[in-house]
Each structure stands twice: as structure tokens, then as C-alpha cells.
Design a protein around this motif. Structure first.
Motif, short mmCIF file in Angstrom:
data_model
loop_
_atom_site.label_atom_id
_atom_site.label_comp_id
_atom_site.label_asym_id
_atom_site.label_seq_id
_atom_site.Cartn_x
_atom_site.Cartn_y
_atom_site.Cartn_z
N GLY A 7 -31.77 -6.28 -19.17
CA GLY A 7 -30.66 -5.65 -19.89
C GLY A 7 -31.17 -4.67 -20.92
N LEU A 8 -30.65 -3.46 -20.90
CA LEU A 8 -31.03 -2.43 -21.87
C LEU A 8 -29.81 -2.12 -22.75
CD1 LEU A 8 -32.81 -1.88 -19.15
CD2 LEU A 8 -33.40 0.25 -20.30
N THR A 9 -30.02 -2.14 -24.06
CA THR A 9 -28.93 -1.92 -25.01
C THR A 9 -29.30 -0.83 -26.00
OG1 THR A 9 -28.31 -4.27 -24.83
CG2 THR A 9 -27.39 -3.00 -26.67
N ASN A 10 -28.54 0.25 -25.99
CA ASN A 10 -28.71 1.37 -26.93
C ASN A 10 -30.15 1.87 -26.99
OD1 ASN A 10 -25.97 1.18 -27.65
ND2 ASN A 10 -26.41 -0.35 -29.20
N ILE A 11 -30.74 2.04 -25.82
CA ILE A 11 -32.15 2.44 -25.72
C ILE A 11 -32.29 3.96 -25.92
CG2 ILE A 11 -34.08 2.70 -24.10
CD1 ILE A 11 -33.88 -0.08 -25.15
N SER A 12 -33.30 4.34 -26.68
CA SER A 12 -33.78 5.72 -26.73
C SER A 12 -35.20 5.72 -26.20
CB SER A 12 -33.76 6.28 -28.15
OG SER A 12 -32.44 6.39 -28.64
N ILE A 13 -35.53 6.70 -25.34
CA ILE A 13 -36.86 6.75 -24.74
C ILE A 13 -37.54 8.07 -25.09
CG2 ILE A 13 -36.28 5.21 -22.83
CD1 ILE A 13 -36.01 7.69 -21.04
N GLY A 14 -38.87 8.04 -25.13
CA GLY A 14 -39.62 9.24 -25.42
C GLY A 14 -41.03 8.87 -25.85
N TYR A 15 -41.70 9.83 -26.46
CA TYR A 15 -43.08 9.63 -26.90
C TYR A 15 -43.21 10.12 -28.34
CZ TYR A 15 -43.92 9.14 -21.91
OH TYR A 15 -43.88 8.73 -20.60
N GLY A 16 -43.79 9.27 -29.20
CA GLY A 16 -43.92 9.67 -30.60
C GLY A 16 -42.55 9.90 -31.22
N LYS A 17 -42.37 11.10 -31.76
CA LYS A 17 -41.07 11.46 -32.34
C LYS A 17 -40.18 12.23 -31.37
CE LYS A 17 -42.78 11.59 -37.12
NZ LYS A 17 -42.92 12.42 -38.34
N LYS A 18 -40.71 12.49 -30.17
CA LYS A 18 -39.94 13.25 -29.19
C LYS A 18 -39.01 12.34 -28.41
CE LYS A 18 -40.30 16.35 -25.23
NZ LYS A 18 -41.21 17.01 -24.26
N VAL A 19 -37.71 12.54 -28.56
CA VAL A 19 -36.70 11.76 -27.83
C VAL A 19 -36.36 12.50 -26.54
CG1 VAL A 19 -34.37 10.82 -27.87
CG2 VAL A 19 -35.75 10.84 -29.97
N ILE A 20 -36.53 11.83 -25.42
CA ILE A 20 -36.22 12.43 -24.12
C ILE A 20 -34.79 12.09 -23.70
CG2 ILE A 20 -36.82 12.44 -21.67
CD1 ILE A 20 -39.71 11.94 -22.47
N ALA A 21 -34.38 10.86 -23.93
CA ALA A 21 -33.00 10.46 -23.61
C ALA A 21 -32.62 9.31 -24.54
CB ALA A 21 -32.90 10.03 -22.15
N GLN A 22 -31.33 9.18 -24.79
CA GLN A 22 -30.88 8.15 -25.72
C GLN A 22 -29.53 7.59 -25.29
OE1 GLN A 22 -30.68 10.02 -29.56
NE2 GLN A 22 -29.44 11.72 -28.84
N ASP A 23 -29.08 6.58 -26.00
CA ASP A 23 -27.81 5.89 -25.71
C ASP A 23 -27.78 5.38 -24.27
OD1 ASP A 23 -26.85 6.44 -28.28
OD2 ASP A 23 -26.14 8.41 -27.66
N ILE A 24 -28.87 4.72 -23.86
CA ILE A 24 -28.98 4.18 -22.51
C ILE A 24 -28.58 2.71 -22.53
CG2 ILE A 24 -30.61 3.62 -20.66
CD1 ILE A 24 -32.23 6.09 -21.52
N ASN A 25 -27.60 2.39 -21.73
CA ASN A 25 -27.11 1.01 -21.63
C ASN A 25 -26.87 0.67 -20.16
OD1 ASN A 25 -26.29 0.08 -24.60
ND2 ASN A 25 -25.69 2.23 -24.37
#
Length: 248
Positions: A7-25
Motif C-alpha cells: 500500500g502506498l499513501t501520499n507518496i512523492s518519488i524522486g532523487y535528492g530534492k528533485k521531485v519526479i512525481a507526487q500524490d501517489i496512492n
């Protein structure tokens, strides 16, 4: 009710400070077959590595049941393997379970033989991995993942670079593993028609856009346009999806 295994809740993905995608549920349930699609750079591989645990989410939480994950990376991202045999490559999964200072026992050898059989390459076990065709290498990597006795199989572009017969043979193999072994599967592909005609659920991802749901509910021209910023036609003929980009 179908058992949830990830289960993934309110996930943000990326590297370091770089956000690639967010609000993943979304949730992965036992026996799910999920396709993961989106344009290049959308974060598909990053999402897979986050689910596996190779990288940490920038925010949010991931809950995983106590299960092993069989990961099959893109073949062209692997460092050239030493001149290992196909058998040796598959046995690597058992060493990962045992620790590299322990010798495999009879059960480990039986698991490797069974994994080779499941992907129909028992006759190739003594060949060097590097000498195989693209389709054969992919089967060896799937066998390696199966040898870890996973509860979920995660595949990143498994048919990339294959000729047409090998391509469809591999998709049928993956589909059969799902049906016969009751394996949950997440499969990334850039070929939308392939994904649509094999998976049960779909993840559409791009910067600022994320949707997850049953394939028949989610697969629409409007949703594909939102994910890819491109026009598509989506048709279903005799139960089979046919998807084309209007800009081809």
C-alpha cells in the motif's frame, strides 16, 4: 475481500530534492496484474525502485506485507555479467537468500531447476548468459527472480528490443506465470496495446498526473491525452484493445 500486499499513501518519488512525481496512492493486492505506463521521464522506473525499497520515497508511506519481491530490471541497464552460465545467473537469487559464504543445498538446486523449467530454458542452463538472445536473456532474468520465491514479480520493460515472436512469447509467459503461480505482477511497458491486452489494472503516471484503476475504466483517450500530452485513439475490437497515437 482481496488481500492487500503493498500500500502506498501520499507518496512523492524522486532523487535528492528533485521531485519526479507526487500524490501517489494505490494498493497492490494478491493476484493483481498491473500495467505501469507513462511517457519517458515520467518516473516509472523510479516508482518501481521505490516500491522495491532500492530508494526511499521523498514523502509518504509504503506498507508491505512480509513478502519477497522478484525484480526484473531492464536488460540494457545491467552491467555486463562475467561469463556466468545461465544456471549460475539463476542461482544468484539463492545466494542472496543464503548469504554468499554458504553453499547451496539440494533444495536450492531444485528451486533453480524448477525456475529454469518455468520459463522454458532448462536446455540452456549450461550456456553462457552473454551468448543468449535478448528473449533468452530476459527469460534467464525472470528465472532468477522466480528463484527467490517471490510473492510479487516486478518487470521493467521486459519486451524492450525484442523481435515480434519473442516479444509475444514473453508476454504470454508472464501472463501464464500470473495465472498459474497466483503471482501479483507489476509490468512497465511503453507499448500501450500490449499492456492493455494483458493486465487487469493500470497505472498512468506523468509529472502532475497519476491515476490507478481497472483497465476497462481507466483506459480512455482523455486519460491517455492527460498522461502523454498527445492525442490517441482507443478502440476495442472482438475484446482486444487497439491503441494508436494520432501523431505517428
Amino acid at each position: 475481500m482481496t488481500e492487500e500486499i503493498i500500500g502506498l499513501t501520499n507518496i512523492s518519488i524522486g532523487y535528492g530534492k528533485k521531485v519526479i512525481a507526487q500524490d501517489i496512492n494505490f494498493s497492490v493486492c494478491k493476484n493483481d496484474f498491473i500495467g505501469l505506463v507513462g511517457p519517458n521521464g515520467a518516473g516509472k522506473t523510479t516508482l518501481l525502485k521505490t516500491i522495491i525499497g532500492n530508494i526511499k520515497p521523498l514523502s509518504g508511506s509504503i506498507i508491505k506485507k512480509d513478502l519477497k519481491v522478484g525484480y526484473v530490471p531492464q536488460r540494457d541497464t545491467l552491467q555486463p555479467l562475467l561469463p556466468y552460465s545461465v544456471y549460475d545467473v539463476v542461482m544468484m537469487a539463492r545466494y542472496a537468500e543464503l548469504g554468499y559464504f554458504k553453499n547451496p543445498c539440494k533444495i536450492d538446486k531444485e528451486i533453480v531447476e524448477e525456475s529454469l523449467k518455468q520459463v522454458d530454458i532448462s536446455d540452456l542452463k549450461d550456456m553462457h548468459y552473454k551468448s543468449l538472445s535478448g528473449g533468452q536473456k530476459q527469460r534467464a532474468l525472470i528465472a532468477r527472480a522466480l528463484a527467490s520465491k517471490p510473492g510479487i514479480l516486478i518487470l521493467d520493460e521486459p519486451t524492450n528490443g525484442m523481435d515480434t515472436p519473442s516479444h509475444y512469447a514473453l508476454l504470454n509467459l508472464i501472463s501464464n506465470l500470473h495465472k498459474e503461480k497466483n503471482l501479483a505482477i507489476i509490468m512497465v511497458s511503453h507499448l500501450l496495446t500490449d499492456v492493455a491486452n494483458y493486465v487487469k489494472k493500470l497505472i498512468l503516471i506523468d509529472n502532475g498526473f497519476f491515476q490507478f484503476g481497472d483497465i476497462d475504466e481507466l483506459l480512455s483517450e482523455d486519460n491517455l491525452k492527460s498522461a502523454y500530452s498527445s492525442e490517441f485513439t482507443v478502440k476495442k475490437i472482438d475484446g482486444e484493445y487497439l491503441i494508436n497515437s494520432k501523431h505517428r
